[in-house]
Design a protein around this motif. Structure first.
Motif, short mmCIF file in Angstrom:
data_model
loop_
_atom_site.label_atom_id
_atom_site.label_comp_id
_atom_site.label_asym_id
_atom_site.label_seq_id
_atom_site.Cartn_x
_atom_site.Cartn_y
_atom_site.Cartn_z
N GLN A 408 0.89 -1.09 0.07
CA GLN A 408 0.13 -0.05 -0.05
C GLN A 408 0.81 1.18 -0.14
N ASN A 411 2.30 1.63 -3.37
CA ASN A 411 1.46 2.24 -4.26
C ASN A 411 1.33 3.56 -4.01
N ARG A 412 1.10 4.03 -2.72
CA ARG A 412 1.03 5.58 -2.64
C ARG A 412 1.91 6.43 -2.83
#
Ligand SMILES: Nc1nc2c(ncn2[C@@H]2O[C@H](COP(=O)(O)OP(=O)(O)OP(=O)(O)O)[C@@H](O)[C@H]2O)c(=O)[nH]1
Ligand SMILES: [Mg+2]
Length: 447
Positions: A408, A411-412
């Motif tokens: 995550q 991805n961020r």
């Protein structure tokens, strides 16, 4: 700063540009809209009335309608009058020829006096002064303590003693300043919830006895016309020398900034734009108007960047931004610089057209975040850093594992990078065609 005001004014001018040929009634309509916009921004009623009258007189008087570019002319008139409203020229701090200069900060409770004492001290120190801070608030036991904390956090010397009278504390601090060679004494005074006689008497006596070089009214811009009203009362009893507007980083609507000079006839000298001790800027009417009109404040941006990045790097970056060949490696090094310049949101607000960039998920950089971002980028291969589009699902898992973060988070970061690239593209479009130190004036394009 003043986003809503900017958006609304942009709408008015956009509409004006939409008319094939500009007629007198179009200008009247635009002025009516501007009037509403200013009143909604909580600008003083009388100030608005005079402003509109002046703009109207000039717009109808200067052969604006017959010119090739009538809307541009109207925008220019609005711009000039706004600058006038904010005081025209920048107004510098005054120093006494005989040290120490005494800068007295006055204002209502919570307006930001103590914080501003720290900011001002830091600002002075950067300009080769040696300031000493002192608080004359002997009523509230914690006040002296609070100034001590501020002084410690901003690395400044502070004077305190147990005298029970503000005057004594002040005299003693000046004595110390003379003895130890401090050339400026920044006096933080007590605040009250409301203007009252007791406070005014105390401050008047202080002023009379210590003869300060500057009496600066610290006003919370978020309180709009209340700030203007109290500035007026303070000015009547203390004959202020200037104003410092704080909390302009909040959602202040602009009313205080645009009215306070006209109402008090005293110049705004500084603005507070954040809670850090570096968040104090000298007040440049022209630059603020550029921000209000959505033209950005490129000069402040350049100054901030120059303080944090060296010239060669800045040029390289500018080239990359122009060519849109900005990679994750540049992103990483920029984040480091930006960390030094201040919060990203504050920097972006200086860009022309920044109101159009709202709602983007941009990283607000602090040390811990930077370390994680760095770890993530370090776990990438060079190939990945130069071309982020090849980073697929399995590569993301590997990078997350390698950097001790999660998919995550990877991805961020990639999303933020993509948005930064998109933002760069948009900014390039906005300032297209202008090279060197560009003063991007979106309103002056076409018409
Ligand atoms: N966001 C933001 N906050 C500010 C700014 N200036 C001051 N503050 C905050 O405003 C609050 C009050 O500030 P103080 O400096 O304590 O105000 P004061 O005028 O000394 O208050 P009294 O001593 O009680 O009269 C603090 O939480 C500050 O961090 C600014 O420019 N921006
Ligand atoms: Mg205080």
């Amino acid at each position: 700063m003043f986003e809503r005001l900017t958006e609304r004014l942009e709408q008015v001018f956009k509409r004006l540009r939409g008319y094939g040929k500009l007629k007198e009634h179009h200008i009247d309509e635009a002025l009516r809209q501007i009037r509403v916009v200013l009143l909604e921004a909580d600008v003083n009623f009388k100030v608005v009335k005079e402003f509109i009258a002046k703009v109207k007189e000039k717009s109808l008087g200067e052969r604006v309608l017959e010119s090739f570019t009538p809307t541009q002319q109207v925008v220019k008139i609005v711009r000039d009058e706004l600058i006038e409203l904010l005081g025209g020229e920048k107004s510098d701090l005054i120093f006494s020829s005989k040290a120490p200069s005494i800068l007295m900060l006055v204002g209502l409770q919570g307006s930001g006096k103590t914080t501003t004492a720290g900011k001002l001290g830091k600002w002075l120190r950067k300009r080769n002064h040696s300031p000493l801070l002192v608080s004359t608030d002997v009523h509230r036991p914690a006040a002296q303590e609070q100034l001590k904390v501020v002084a410690e956090e901003s690395g400044l010397p502070v004077f305190s003693d147990n005298s029970s009278s503000p005057l004594k504390v002040c005299f003693n601090s000046v004595k110390i300043a003379k003895r130890e060679g401090y050339d400026v004494v920044v006096v933080d005074t007590a605040g009250r919830m409301h203007v009252n006689k007791e406070l005014m008497d105390e401050l008047s006596i202080l002023k009379k006895e210590i003869q300060p070089t500057e009496v600066l009214f610290v006003a919370d811009a978020m309180t709009g016309q209340d700030a203007v009203r109290s500035a007026k009362v303070f000015n009547e009893s203390l004959d202020l020398t200037g104003i410092i507007l704080t909390k302009l980083d909040g959602d202040a609507r602009g009313g205080a900034a645009l009215s306070i000079k006209s109402v008090t006839e005293k110049p705004i000298k500084f603005i507070g734009v954040g809670e850090r001790y570096d968040d104090l800027e000298p007040f440049y009417p022209e630059r603020i108007v550029s921000r209000i009109l959505g033209m950005g404040d490129v000069l402040s941006l350049i100054e901030k960047a120059e303080a944090a990045i060296d010239r060669k790097e800045a040029q390289e970056l500018e080239e990359k931004i122009r060519n849109e060949s900005f990679t994750l490696e540049d992103f990483q090094s920029q984040l480091r610089h930006i960390g030094k310049m201040g919060p990203l949101s504050q920097i972006l607000s200086l860009f022309p057209g920044s109101t159009k960039l709202k709602g983007m998920d941009l990283p607000d950089v602090n040390e811990a975040d930077l370390k994680r971002i760095e770890a993530i980028i370090n776990s990438m291969t060079r190939e990945e850093r130069l071309n982020h589009t090849i980073i697929n699902g399995s590569r993301r898992k590997r990078i997350a594992r390698g950097s001790g973060t999660s998919v995550q988070e990877v991805n961020r970061l990639l999303r933020q990078f993509a948005q930064t690239k998109r933002m760069i593209k948009q900014l390039n479009l906005i300032s297209q065609g202008r090279r060197g130190i560009k003063l991007p004036l979106p309103f002056f394009n076409g018409n």
